[in-house]
Write a protein that holds these residues in place. Structure first.
Motif, PDB file in Angstrom:
ATOM      1  N   ASP A 162       0.821  -1.206   0.000  1.00 59.59           N
ATOM      2  CA  ASP A 162       0.000   0.000   0.000  1.00 59.59           C
ATOM      3  C   ASP A 162       0.859   1.261   0.000  1.00 59.59           C
ATOM      4  O   ASP A 162       0.517   2.255  -0.654  1.00 59.59           O
ATOM      5  CB  ASP A 162      -0.926  -0.006   1.220  1.00 59.59           C
ATOM      6  CG  ASP A 162      -1.954  -1.125   1.147  1.00 59.59           C
ATOM      7  OD1 ASP A 162      -2.306  -1.525   0.022  1.00 59.59           O
ATOM      8  OD2 ASP A 162      -2.387  -1.604   2.209  1.00 59.59           O
ATOM      9  N   LEU A 163       1.981   1.250   0.735  1.00 60.97           N
ATOM     10  CA  LEU A 163       2.853   2.414   0.722  1.00 60.97           C
ATOM     11  C   LEU A 163       3.468   2.630  -0.661  1.00 60.97           C
ATOM     12  O   LEU A 163       3.647   3.768  -1.100  1.00 60.97           O
ATOM     13  CB  LEU A 163       3.967   2.244   1.761  1.00 60.97           C
ATOM     14  CG  LEU A 163       3.585   2.539   3.214  1.00 60.97           C
ATOM     15  CD1 LEU A 163       4.756   2.238   4.132  1.00 60.97           C
ATOM     16  CD2 LEU A 163       3.148   3.991   3.382  1.00 60.97           C
ATOM     17  N   SER A 164       3.776   1.526  -1.322  1.00 62.08           N
ATOM     18  CA  SER A 164       4.297   1.657  -2.684  1.00 62.08           C
ATOM     19  C   SER A 164       3.264   2.332  -3.583  1.00 62.08           C
ATOM     20  O   SER A 164       3.605   3.170  -4.436  1.00 62.08           O
ATOM     21  CB  SER A 164       4.671   0.286  -3.243  1.00 62.08           C
ATOM     22  OG  SER A 164       5.673  -0.323  -2.465  1.00 62.08           O
ATOM     23  N   ILE A 166       1.044   4.486  -2.576  1.00 57.89           N
ATOM     24  CA  ILE A 166       1.042   5.912  -2.214  1.00 57.89           C
ATOM     25  C   ILE A 166       2.192   6.640  -2.896  1.00 57.89           C
ATOM     26  O   ILE A 166       2.038   7.760  -3.411  1.00 57.89           O
ATOM     27  CB  ILE A 166       1.117   6.056  -0.684  1.00 57.89           C
ATOM     28  CG1 ILE A 166      -0.160   5.510  -0.039  1.00 57.89           C
ATOM     29  CG2 ILE A 166       1.333   7.511  -0.282  1.00 57.89           C
ATOM     30  CD1 ILE A 166      -0.113   5.466   1.478  1.00 57.89           C
ATOM     31  N   LEU A 167       3.375   6.005  -2.910  1.00 55.51           N
ATOM     32  CA  LEU A 167       4.525   6.623  -3.566  1.00 55.51           C
ATOM     33  C   LEU A 167       4.268   6.810  -5.058  1.00 55.51           C
ATOM     34  O   LEU A 167       4.611   7.849  -5.643  1.00 55.51           O
ATOM     35  CB  LEU A 167       5.774   5.761  -3.347  1.00 55.51           C
ATOM     36  CG  LEU A 167       6.350   5.767  -1.928  1.00 55.51           C
ATOM     37  CD1 LEU A 167       7.442   4.718  -1.806  1.00 55.51           C
ATOM     38  CD2 LEU A 167       6.897   7.133  -1.586  1.00 55.51           C
ATOM     39  N   ILE A 191       5.228  13.725   1.194  1.00 54.66           N
ATOM     40  CA  ILE A 191       4.539  12.434   1.198  1.00 54.66           C
ATOM     41  C   ILE A 191       5.461  11.341   0.665  1.00 54.66           C
ATOM     42  O   ILE A 191       5.548  10.238   1.227  1.00 54.66           O
ATOM     43  CB  ILE A 191       3.251  12.521   0.350  1.00 54.66           C
ATOM     44  CG1 ILE A 191       2.223  13.418   1.043  1.00 54.66           C
ATOM     45  CG2 ILE A 191       2.670  11.131   0.094  1.00 54.66           C
ATOM     46  CD1 ILE A 191       0.997  13.691   0.214  1.00 54.66           C
ATOM     47  N   GLU A 192       6.166  11.642  -0.432  1.00 55.25           N
ATOM     48  CA  GLU A 192       7.073  10.652  -1.012  1.00 55.25           C
ATOM     49  C   GLU A 192       8.200  10.304  -0.048  1.00 55.25           C
ATOM     50  O   GLU A 192       8.535   9.124   0.149  1.00 55.25           O
ATOM     51  CB  GLU A 192       7.638  11.198  -2.317  1.00 55.25           C
ATOM     52  CG  GLU A 192       8.557  10.220  -3.036  1.00 55.25           C
ATOM     53  CD  GLU A 192       9.074  10.787  -4.348  1.00 55.25           C
ATOM     54  OE1 GLU A 192      10.050  10.223  -4.877  1.00 55.25           O
ATOM     55  OE2 GLU A 192       8.506  11.788  -4.822  1.00 55.25           O
ATOM     56  N   GLY A 195       6.868   8.186   2.844  1.00 53.49           N
ATOM     57  CA  GLY A 195       6.629   6.811   2.436  1.00 53.49           C
ATOM     58  C   GLY A 195       7.904   6.006   2.346  1.00 53.49           C
ATOM     59  O   GLY A 195       7.956   4.842   2.769  1.00 53.49           O
ATOM     60  N   GLN A 196       8.973   6.626   1.807  1.00 58.48           N
ATOM     61  CA  GLN A 196      10.246   5.919   1.707  1.00 58.48           C
ATOM     62  C   GLN A 196      10.814   5.617   3.097  1.00 58.48           C
ATOM     63  O   GLN A 196      11.347   4.537   3.346  1.00 58.48           O
ATOM     64  CB  GLN A 196      11.230   6.748   0.881  1.00 58.48           C
ATOM     65  CG  GLN A 196      10.853   6.875  -0.590  1.00 58.48           C
ATOM     66  CD  GLN A 196      11.774   7.822  -1.334  1.00 58.48           C
ATOM     67  OE1 GLN A 196      12.679   8.405  -0.763  1.00 58.48           O
ATOM     68  NE2 GLN A 196      11.515   7.963  -2.625  1.00 58.48           N
ATOM     69  N   ALA A 198       9.050   5.210   5.820  1.00 61.06           N
ATOM     70  CA  ALA A 198       8.224   4.164   6.432  1.00 61.06           C
ATOM     71  C   ALA A 198       8.609   2.790   5.917  1.00 61.06           C
ATOM     72  O   ALA A 198       8.691   1.817   6.690  1.00 61.06           O
ATOM     73  CB  ALA A 198       6.745   4.450   6.157  1.00 61.06           C
ATOM     74  N   LEU A 199       8.864   2.673   4.618  1.00 62.44           N
ATOM     75  CA  LEU A 199       9.291   1.389   4.064  1.00 62.44           C
ATOM     76  C   LEU A 199      10.617   0.947   4.663  1.00 62.44           C
ATOM     77  O   LEU A 199      10.798  -0.225   5.017  1.00 62.44           O
ATOM     78  CB  LEU A 199       9.406   1.500   2.540  1.00 62.44           C
ATOM     79  CG  LEU A 199       8.089   1.533   1.758  1.00 62.44           C
ATOM     80  CD1 LEU A 199       8.364   1.844   0.291  1.00 62.44           C
ATOM     81  CD2 LEU A 199       7.348   0.221   1.879  1.00 62.44           C
ATOM     82  N   ALA A 383      13.012   2.431  -2.336  1.00 58.77           N
ATOM     83  CA  ALA A 383      11.652   2.328  -1.800  1.00 58.77           C
ATOM     84  C   ALA A 383      10.989   1.024  -2.161  1.00 58.77           C
ATOM     85  O   ALA A 383       9.883   0.755  -1.735  1.00 58.77           O
ATOM     86  CB  ALA A 383      10.795   3.480  -2.308  1.00 58.77           C
TER      87      ALA A 383
END
Length: 385
Positions: A162-164, A166-167, A191-192, A195-196, A198-199, A383
């Motif tokens: 899901d994060l991917s 979003i990115l 945001i990008e 997300g990175q 968080a991954l 990412a």
């Protein structure tokens, strides 16, 4: 009635009742109190010059004292188990003095030594039961720990996907609309970057929880699409019924597969006489119901090497309490089902056994980009999950 002679028996019976029926009284304290009273009364015979009396009260006192020895050896805290079991045990060994005083010292010593074998047997039984309790708690803890670790890996797979997405959305938005107002461009950049990060954090967390898998390991998470091959290769023959067109979230689908796997494993281990196994996966009312039944009969006493079995400490209702049947695999699996907001039950049927799980079946639609945008967007290498 000789009050002094009757006092140890009354104290032992009261302490035993308190140990079992008074939640606020620890078993260790009850055993120590009864043992101390008995030893003090025994010591009063030579100290006060009391004469030997009949053994009627002694016979009434011995069984509760032995029960207290067993309970203390099994349930007392480790740091005081020797004292808690030793005092009532010594009381049992010494009580023959009351019926032999004054008498030949060698005879009293021999009699007390022989009488102490009862205390040794009770303590040994308590320690054996204590070891079984410890092994059972350890097995349950390990099952839950293993399931939580598996959940951590699954969480990484699900959230990373899901994060991917979003990115991808953030990167696409920056490239599709041409020049963007500075506040919007800055928000998309943040945001990008978030997300990175968080991954990367999830990768580090999972690496700390798990050993690094070998490069050739396949950690793909099977789901309901793999049930046909799973059930088709099972012996005895198993039937599979799945609601047509059933579409579940990834984590729910994977949990359905694991419930069926665990249930079929238990059939193979504990229901060798089964001739029919049925697997049903049905949806309705916002939930999916998984039910596995067999006709292996209500067999009892079958256990695995780890102590689990159909007559284990779980099942016959919501796993996690009560009595009935169920192995440690179901204990861990019930945690996974509970995390998703579902419930897992297991118990006897009219002619066999069932494992039933109910899980929420709401699906969250994926947000997809227009087809003409997707080919032009790539994820940064750092990412990629």
């Amino acid at each position: 009635m000789d009050v002094i002679a009757a006092l140890p028996a009354l104290a032992a019976l009261t302490a035993l009742a308190a140990a079992f029926f008074a939640p606020g009284v620890p078993a260790a304290h009850a055993a120590e109190t009864a043992g101390t009273v008995s030893i003090m009364v025994t010591a009063s015979y030579p100290l006060l010059g009391r004469q030997a009396d009949g053994g009627l009260w002694m016979m009434a006192e011995t069984p509760p004292l032995l029960a207290l020895v067993l309970v203390a050896a099994r349930r007392a805290p480790a740091r005081r188990a020797v004292l808690s079991a030793g005092l009532p045990g010594a009381a049992v060994a010494l009580m023959l003095v009351r019926v032999m005083w004054p008498g030949e010292p060698s005879l009293m010593i021999g009699g007390c030594a022989g009488w102490s074998l009862l205390s040794i047997a009770a303590a040994g039984t308590g320690l054996y039961l204590r070891s079984l309790d410890t092994a059972g708690h350890r097995a349950v803890t390990e099952a839950r720990r293993a399931q939580r670790l598996a959940l951590a890996r699954d969480l990484h797979d699900y959230v990373a996907h899901d994060l991917s997405g979003i990115l991808v959305q953030a990167q696409a938005a920056r490239m599709v609309s041409g020049p963007l107002p500075p506040p919007v461009a800055d928000a998309l950049r943040r945001i990008e970057e978030a997300g990175q990060r968080a991954l990367a954090s999830m990768d580090r967390t999972v690496e700390m929880l798990h050993d690094r898998p070998d490069a050739g390991d396949d950690h793909r998470l099977p789901g309901i699409e793999s049930l046909e091959s799973l059930v088709g290769g099972f012996s005895p023959p198993a039937s599979l019924t799945v609601t047509p067109g059933l579409d579940l979230p990834r984590e729910t689908s994977a949990t359905v597969y694991r419930v069926v796997t665990e249930a079929l494993t238990n059939v193979r281990r504990h229901a060798g006489a089964a001739t029919r196994v049925a697997v049903e996966v049905t949806a309705g009312g916002g939930a999916v119901r998984v039910r596995i039944t067999d006709d292996g009969g209500r067999r009892s006493g079958t256990t695995d090497q780890d102590g689990s079995g159909r007559d284990g400490s779980l099942g016959g209702g919501s796993l996690g309490g009560g009595s009935g049947r169920g192995g440690f695999g179901l204990i861990g699996l019930s945690e996974r089902v509970g995390v998703l907001g579902g419930s897992l039950t297991a118990g006897p049927t009219r002619d066999g056994w069932h494992v039933t799980a109910v899980l929420p079946a709401e699906t969250v639609p994926d947000v997809t980009l227009p087809a003409e945008i997707v080919p032009d967007v790539t994820l940064p290498s750092e990412a990629t999950p």
